[in-house]
Design a protein around this motif. Structure first.
Motif, PDB file in Angstrom:
ATOM      1  N   ARG A  19       0.845  -1.252  -0.151  1.00 23.30           N
ATOM      2  CA  ARG A  19       0.009  -0.225  -0.050  1.00 23.30           C
ATOM      3  C   ARG A  19       0.906   1.142  -0.075  1.00 23.30           C
ATOM      4  NH1 ARG A  19      -3.278  -1.509   3.903  1.00 23.30           N
ATOM      5  NH2 ARG A  19      -4.918  -1.854   2.700  1.00 23.30           N
ATOM      6  N   ARG A  20       2.030   1.305   0.844  1.00 19.75           N
ATOM      7  CA  ARG A  20       2.851   2.298   1.114  1.00 19.75           C
ATOM      8  C   ARG A  20       3.447   2.743  -0.203  1.00 19.75           C
ATOM      9  NH1 ARG A  20       4.377   6.419   0.467  1.00 19.75           N
ATOM     10  NH2 ARG A  20       5.437   8.032   2.017  1.00 19.75           N
ATOM     11  N   PHE A  21       4.228   1.469  -0.928  1.00 21.68           N
ATOM     12  CA  PHE A  21       4.879   2.025  -2.263  1.00 21.68           C
ATOM     13  C   PHE A  21       3.829   2.204  -3.283  1.00 21.68           C
ATOM     14  CE2 PHE A  21       8.309   0.275   0.579  1.00 21.68           C
ATOM     15  CZ  PHE A  21       9.143   0.815   0.206  1.00 21.68           C
ATOM     16  N   GLY A  22       2.828   1.321  -3.283  1.00 23.50           N
ATOM     17  CA  GLY A  22       1.942   1.907  -4.443  1.00 23.50           C
ATOM     18  C   GLY A  22       1.378   3.092  -4.351  1.00 23.50           C
ATOM     19  N   ALA A  23       1.075   3.647  -3.120  1.00 23.53           N
ATOM     20  CA  ALA A  23       0.544   5.127  -3.114  1.00 23.53           C
ATOM     21  C   ALA A  23       1.761   5.943  -3.519  1.00 23.53           C
ATOM     22  CB  ALA A  23       0.068   5.326  -1.612  1.00 23.53           C
ATOM     23  N   ALA A  24       2.855   5.504  -3.432  1.00 22.60           N
ATOM     24  CA  ALA A  24       3.949   6.580  -4.118  1.00 22.60           C
ATOM     25  C   ALA A  24       4.140   6.513  -5.569  1.00 22.60           C
ATOM     26  CB  ALA A  24       5.166   6.138  -3.480  1.00 22.60           C
ATOM     27  N   GLY A  25       3.302   5.557  -6.534  1.00 27.51           N
ATOM     28  CA  GLY A  25       3.329   5.461  -7.695  1.00 27.51           C
ATOM     29  C   GLY A  25       3.892   4.198  -8.413  1.00 27.51           C
ATOM     30  N   ALA A 178      19.189  -1.902   2.637  1.00 29.50           N
ATOM     31  CA  ALA A 178      19.109  -1.388   3.954  1.00 29.50           C
ATOM     32  C   ALA A 178      18.563  -2.776   4.522  1.00 29.50           C
ATOM     33  CB  ALA A 178      18.388  -0.390   4.022  1.00 29.50           C
ATOM     34  N   GLN A 179      18.772  -2.907   5.924  1.00 35.40           N
ATOM     35  CA  GLN A 179      18.077  -3.789   6.958  1.00 35.40           C
ATOM     36  C   GLN A 179      17.322  -3.224   7.825  1.00 35.40           C
ATOM     37  OE1 GLN A 179      20.750  -5.991   9.550  1.00 35.40           O
ATOM     38  NE2 GLN A 179      19.746  -7.965   8.728  1.00 35.40           N
ATOM     39  N   LEU A 180      15.991  -3.684   8.014  1.00 43.99           N
ATOM     40  CA  LEU A 180      15.213  -3.260   9.019  1.00 43.99           C
ATOM     41  C   LEU A 180      15.024  -4.495  10.134  1.00 43.99           C
ATOM     42  CD1 LEU A 180      13.494  -1.128  10.700  1.00 43.99           C
ATOM     43  CD2 LEU A 180      11.670  -1.838   9.320  1.00 43.99           C
ATOM     44  N   ILE A 181      15.428  -4.268  11.317  1.00 48.23           N
ATOM     45  CA  ILE A 181      15.528  -5.274  12.528  1.00 48.23           C
ATOM     46  C   ILE A 181      14.248  -5.011  13.224  1.00 48.23           C
ATOM     47  CG2 ILE A 181      16.420  -6.105  14.359  1.00 48.23           C
ATOM     48  CD1 ILE A 181      18.047  -6.793  11.966  1.00 48.23           C
ATOM     49  N   VAL A 182      13.341  -6.023  13.355  1.00 46.09           N
ATOM     50  CA  VAL A 182      12.126  -5.907  14.040  1.00 46.09           C
ATOM     51  C   VAL A 182      12.070  -6.636  15.421  1.00 46.09           C
ATOM     52  CG1 VAL A 182       9.538  -5.835  14.220  1.00 46.09           C
ATOM     53  CG2 VAL A 182      10.998  -5.415  12.088  1.00 46.09           C
ATOM     54  N   TYR A 203       9.708   2.765   3.755  1.00 48.85           N
ATOM     55  CA  TYR A 203       9.448   3.626   2.596  1.00 48.85           C
ATOM     56  C   TYR A 203      10.618   4.858   2.957  1.00 48.85           C
ATOM     57  CZ  TYR A 203       8.302   6.796  -1.188  1.00 48.85           C
ATOM     58  OH  TYR A 203       8.234   7.669  -2.300  1.00 48.85           O
ATOM     59  N   ALA A 204      10.899   5.445   3.894  1.00 48.88           N
ATOM     60  CA  ALA A 204      11.753   6.117   4.415  1.00 48.88           C
ATOM     61  C   ALA A 204      13.257   5.730   4.017  1.00 48.88           C
ATOM     62  CB  ALA A 204      11.833   6.467   5.885  1.00 48.88           C
TER      63      ALA A 204
END
Length: 221
Positions: A19-25, A178-182, A203-204
């Motif tokens: 949804r987030r990346f789609g909203a960005a086009g 980039a890596q995001l650790i949750v 997205y950021a």
């Protein structure tokens, strides 16, 4: 228009990221094993004006992964952003003293061979575009191995090493890694680890192109 390819499309973080990346086009390629789930997600995203399509592939099957990503690029446009965030199977998380050499084969195929296969599939297109982003999402055992979840601890460490090397090797080509650790569970009510919050963070990371490793929450002491 370029494509956001999601490996591990599901109704939580996967849908939020789509949804987030789609909203960005970006057009959205939903890559997963379950075609029925893909259809539901595609319909939900279409209702929001997002061009999304499903592509069936198994992370444990390199040939199907490559074929799915090639098909996505041919149908939707070159993959500019790849998010690798499939959920590991429960049997990858045995205690270390119960884990045999045979038990590590599937986790390593999932978290090391899978990412390598995906990167090799999308990298030529990113190079042709002159830009790209590779996003890896992992649990806390990627940076702090736990004897209770030996398979993911070993496999995530390999994935982390591979992604860190890519970050350094591809920076000069304008391809950001980039890596995001949750560290904990992804919960709808969590301030920083809800699907929506994590999607915004991812997205950021794509847009700001900073350091390699980031944390959704501080690691518990």
């Amino acid at each position: 228009m370029t494509t956001f390819a999601l490996i591990g499309a599901g109704p939580g973080l996967g849908l939020a990221s789509a949804r987030r990346f789609g909203a960005a086009g970006h057009r959205v390629a939903l890559v997963s094993r379950n075609a029925r789930n893909q259809e539901q997600l595609v319909a939900e995203l279409a209702g929001e004006g997002i061009d999304a399509r499903g592509f069936t592939a198994d992370v444990l099957d390199p040939a199907s992964l490559t074929a799915g990503l090639d098909e996505a690029a041919a149908a939707l446009g070159p993959v500019e952003i790849l998010q690798f965030s499939p959920v590991p199977r429960a049997d990858f998380m045995k205690p270390v003293l119960e884990t045999t050499a045979a038990d590590l084969g599937a986790p390593l195929a999932f978290s090391v061979l899978g990412p390598v296969t995906c990167v090799q599939a999308v990298l030529p297109g990113m190079r042709k575009l002159g830009r790209g982003t590779l996003l890896f999402v992992n649990g806390g055992s990627a940076v702090r191995p736990s004897p209770g979840v030996a398979g993911t601890s070993v496999a995530f460490a390999g994935e982390s090493a591979y992604a860190a090397m890519l970050h350094e090797a591809l920076a000069a080509e304008n391809i950001h890694v980039a890596q995001l650790i949750v560290p904990g569970a992804i919960r709808p009510d969590a301030e920083h680890s809800s699907p929506r919050a994590l999607a915004e963070r991812l997205y950021a990371l794509h847009a700001e192109r900073g350091d390699f490793r980031h944390y959704a929450e501080p690691m518990p002491g």
